[in-house]
Design an enzyme around this catalytic site. Structure first.
Site, short mmCIF file in Angstrom:
data_model
loop_
_atom_site.label_atom_id
_atom_site.label_comp_id
_atom_site.label_asym_id
_atom_site.label_seq_id
_atom_site.Cartn_x
_atom_site.Cartn_y
_atom_site.Cartn_z
N CYS A 2 0.82 -1.20 0.00
CA CYS A 2 0.00 0.00 0.00
C CYS A 2 0.86 1.26 0.00
CB CYS A 2 -0.88 0.01 1.24
SG CYS A 2 -1.89 -1.46 1.37
N ARG A 27 4.91 0.76 -6.03
CA ARG A 27 4.79 -0.17 -4.91
C ARG A 27 3.79 -1.29 -5.20
NH1 ARG A 27 6.66 2.00 -0.13
NH2 ARG A 27 5.11 0.97 1.16
N TRP A 75 -2.87 -2.56 -1.83
CA TRP A 75 -2.42 -3.84 -2.37
C TRP A 75 -3.04 -4.89 -1.45
CZ3 TRP A 75 1.21 -7.80 -0.86
CH2 TRP A 75 1.64 -8.60 -1.92
N ASN A 101 -1.11 1.01 5.92
CA ASN A 101 -0.24 0.07 5.22
C ASN A 101 0.29 -0.89 6.27
OD1 ASN A 101 1.67 -1.25 3.62
ND2 ASN A 101 3.18 0.38 3.86
N GLY A 102 0.19 -2.20 6.02
CA GLY A 102 0.66 -3.18 7.01
C GLY A 102 -0.42 -4.23 7.24
N GLU A 486 19.18 -14.91 -11.68
CA GLU A 486 18.66 -13.55 -11.77
C GLU A 486 18.06 -13.27 -13.16
OE1 GLU A 486 17.77 -11.30 -9.94
OE2 GLU A 486 17.81 -9.44 -11.08
N LYS A 490 14.25 -12.18 -13.78
CA LYS A 490 13.90 -10.95 -14.50
C LYS A 490 12.90 -11.26 -15.61
CE LYS A 490 14.78 -8.43 -12.55
NZ LYS A 490 15.43 -8.18 -11.29
N GLU A 493 9.41 -12.35 -14.17
CA GLU A 493 8.60 -11.37 -13.46
C GLU A 493 8.01 -10.29 -14.36
OE1 GLU A 493 10.38 -9.25 -10.14
OE2 GLU A 493 12.27 -9.00 -11.18
N HIS A 509 20.98 -33.42 -14.46
CA HIS A 509 20.30 -34.15 -13.39
C HIS A 509 18.79 -33.91 -13.40
CE1 HIS A 509 24.11 -35.45 -11.75
NE2 HIS A 509 24.55 -34.20 -11.85
N LYS A 608 6.81 -3.53 -5.20
CA LYS A 608 8.21 -3.10 -5.12
C LYS A 608 8.79 -3.35 -3.74
CE LYS A 608 11.95 -1.14 -6.61
NZ LYS A 608 12.78 -1.99 -7.51
C1 AGP Z 1 13.32 -7.86 -7.94
O1 AGP Z 1 13.26 -7.73 -9.32
C2 AGP Z 1 12.13 -8.37 -7.32
N1 AGP Z 1 10.98 -7.63 -7.69
C3 AGP Z 1 12.16 -8.85 -5.88
O2 AGP Z 1 12.62 -10.15 -5.97
C4 AGP Z 1 13.00 -8.09 -4.83
O3 AGP Z 1 14.36 -8.19 -5.13
C5 AGP Z 1 12.70 -8.68 -3.43
O4 AGP Z 1 11.35 -8.48 -3.11
C6 AGP Z 1 13.57 -8.09 -2.34
O5 AGP Z 1 13.38 -6.71 -2.18
P1 AGP Z 1 14.38 -5.84 -1.36
O6 AGP Z 1 15.70 -5.85 -2.05
O7 AGP Z 1 13.76 -4.47 -1.34
O8 AGP Z 1 14.49 -6.43 0.01
#
Ligand code: AGP
Length: 613
Positions: A2, A27, A75, A101-102, A486, A490, A493, A509, A608
């Site tokens: 949020c 966010r 959210w 938020n929370g 990674e 990427k 996501e 394997h 985010k």
């Molecule tokens: C990154 O592309 C992601 N959206 C996600 O995995 C992110 O890295 C993860 O949520 C950790 O966030 P932070 O680095 O703010 O702790």
């Protein structure tokens, strides 16, 4: 997660809130709402979906003279994304509203008790409990009522409260959720979940700590302790980011802008921390004496998502150059292990936002068990930085795209700096070697700068070729194995293509069974100590007709013999390949997502800053 924006002052509130909420879109959210005071009444608008829907509803009232209000992007956690569940939520009287938020963990039992007392609920949210709880305690003193209500609450919150009984006041409070206050240059007070929402109005910020409440008036902000009610003196910090830094700067998406910012963001991470003349690395902000560094028996790296991938790379570096055993954990697992931590272990939580709930929980646990905690973080004043013994800031600047790019490579640069520093202080790296490594690190931003335009073009072509694929496999070995993970993260996501990262040697394997003529297999094969091993693994793919994409070193002729597509990169210090090879993988994911028409900066279901466990 949020997003909250609040303002009280002399300016019209609606545009301030809408602009602020737009800055918080990164966010992630599924509904939005606003409340302002007009002619003694609270006026509320809420809508499902994108902010544009809320904006449309507000078209006819945009010029209303109200100068106090709150806005929220939700959210969903408790209750579906809907108008009824969108914030602000009110009490029974309709005179008090809350944005939050929370997560209120004990909301169910609180709700039952409040219902038994006659309170009527209109949403499924945990937040609405707060509005009724404050109403229940309200006898003229709003601050006291908020404090008494929050005393009964278990969980995390950043809240904004508004009541018609105090028409010139907003209340803010926080516990385990981010909230920053803005002090207007010419009067007016602000609150927001993150700095970019306030930057167009002020650079003077106050970071609320856990268990603090703030009273916001046009004339200024007063902070008190939630538990004692005593006044707390807070420092006003000046944030040097300008509003432009948080904008797209001419790029189509924040993600692309942030990819292009990497030469600068990495240079910022390094600035002032190393001297190429002497080869000396200085990181006094860690707060570790040479003696303490020599006594470290183990390092424990804790992070989530992309930050976890940075940790995985760092394990290779730290073990090789600082000669310290390293363990790496996904934060959501770390806290449920039987942890063997004490003061001989250095725990390093890594997080772009500094607000990730799982990572914070790991940090708190580590401190409780007596470990020294030094965090690596991008956001100044975030919860993680305030709860750690020391912080190594990445200085990557605000990262708005949900998919982390520049924050990741800055984390890698910071972790490499840390490796060199520990190696230097523990006398594990010979001075000449150290000097060469420092020079290679200093040269890296320039290498990236000159390679980026060419890579962008080449990866656009590769994206075109493979964007219709259903699955992808990414392979790497050694310190490039986490980069394969990674790259796959990427891609999945932002383009929603199923992708898996694998250690190249592990492919036989299991995943080898997936390979056929439709399956793109991307392998990282820089000229390094494991180059020939990866080539053998790629040959196994070729023998099964997989479509091979290779990323390797300029001049490596055998790559084009094996692969359908090849991307060549300059030779850099072997240890720095993870940073260099991240760039084409980010560009590939970006362009594939664009070609598939995906919402690059705000991918579905993602947030985010993940402030729930
Ligand atoms: C990154 O592309 C992601 N959206 C996600 O995995 C992110 O890295 C993860 O949520 C950790 O966030 P932070 O680095 O703010 O702790």
């Amino acid at each position: 997660m949020c997003g909250i924006v609040g303002y009280v002052g002399t300016r019209r509130v609606i545009p301030i809130i809408l602009e602020g909420l737009k800055k918080l879109e990164y966010r992630g959210y599924d509904s939005a709402g606003i409340v302002y005071l007009h002619e003694g009444r609270l006026v509320k608008y809420r809508s499902q979906g994108k902010l544009a829907n809320l904006e449309e509803m507000l078209d006819s009232v945009r010029d209303v003279g109200s100068t106090i209000g709150l806005g929220h992007t939700r959210w969903a956690t408790h209750g579906a994304p809907s108008v009824a569940n969108a914030h602000p939520h009110g009490d029974c009287s309709g005179n008090l509203v809350v944005v939050h938020n929370g997560i209120i963990e004990n909301y169910h039992s609180l709700r039952e008790k409040l219902q038994a007392k006659g309170h009527v609920f209109t949403s499924e949210t945990d937040t609405e409990v707060l509005a009724h709880l404050i109403e229940e305690n309200l006898q003229g003193d709003l601050v006291l009522a908020v404090r008494q209500a929050l005393e009964k609450v278990e969980g995390s919150f950043a809240i904004g409260v508004m009541w018609t009984g105090m028409p010139d006041v907003l209340i803010a409070a926080r516990h385990h959720s981010p909230l920053v206050l803005g002090v207007g240059e010419k009067g007016g007070s602000f609150m927001a979940s993150d700095i970019p929402a306030l930057l167009p109005y002020t650079r003077r910020m106050i970071f609320l700590d856990d268990q603090e409440l703030a009273v916001l008036r046009c004339e200024g902000v007063e902070v008190i302790s939630l538990t004692t009610g005593a006044r707390v003196e807070k420092e006003i910090k000046t944030i040097n980011w300008d509003a432009g830094m948080a904008e797209k700067g001419g790029f189509k998406h924040f993600m692309l802008k942030e990819i292009y910012e990497q030469p600068q963001s990495i240079a910022n991470t390094l600035a002032g921390r190393l001297d190429p003349e002497t080869g000396i690395v200085s990181l006094p902000e860690l707060g570790l004496s040479r003696e303490e560094m020599q006594k470290i028996k183990r390092i424990s790296l804790v992070a989530c998502g992309t930050s976890w991938h940075a940790a995985l790379v760092a394990r290779y570096w730290l073990e090789k150059w600082a000669e310290i055993p390293v363990e790496v954990d996904v934060a959501s697992e770390f806290r449920y292990r039987h942890l063997l931590l004490d003061s001989s272990v250095l725990v390093i939580p890594i997080s772009q936002s500094g607000e990730t709930a799982d990572t914070l929980a790991g940090l708190r646990l580590a401190r409780k068990l007596g470990a020294k905690v030094v965090s690596i973080c991008n956001v100044v004043g975030s919860t993680m930085t305030r709860e750690s013994d020391g912080t190594l800031y990445t200085h990557a600047g605000p990262e708005i795209g949900v998919a982390s790019t520049k924050a990741f490579t800055s984390q890698l640069a910071a972790l490499f700096l840390l490796t060199l520093y520990l190696g230097q202080e523990r006398r594990k790296i010979a001075p000449d070697t150290l000097k060469q490594m420092v020079q290679a690190l200093v040269d890296l931003p320039q290498v990236l700068e000159s390679e980026l335009p060419r890579l962008h073009k080449e990866l656009n072509i590769i994206a075109e070729t493979y964007s219709r694929s259903r699955d992808f496999l990414y392979l790497g070995r050694g310190c490039n194995f986490p980069i394969a993970l990674e790259g796959a993260l990427k891609l999945k996501e932002i383009s929603y293509i199923h992708a898996e990262g694998y250690a190249a040697g592990e492919m036989k394997h299991g995943p080898i069974a997936l390979i056929d003529r439709d399956m793109p297999v991307l392998a990282l094969v820089p000229r390094d100590g494991v180059h020939d091993k990866v080539i053998s693994n790629v040959e196994e793919v070729k023998a099964r007709n997989g479509r091979i994409i290779l990323l390797g070193t300029s001049g490596d002729r055998q790559l084009s013999r094996i692969a359908e597509s090849v991307v060549l990169l300059p030779e850099v210090l072997e240890d720095l390949n993870p940073i260099l090879y991240s760039i084409p993988l980010q560009l590939l994911a970006y362009q594939v997502a664009v070609l598939r028409g995906c919402d690059v900066d705000q991918p579905r279901n993602l947030a985010k800053s993940v402030t729930v466990e």
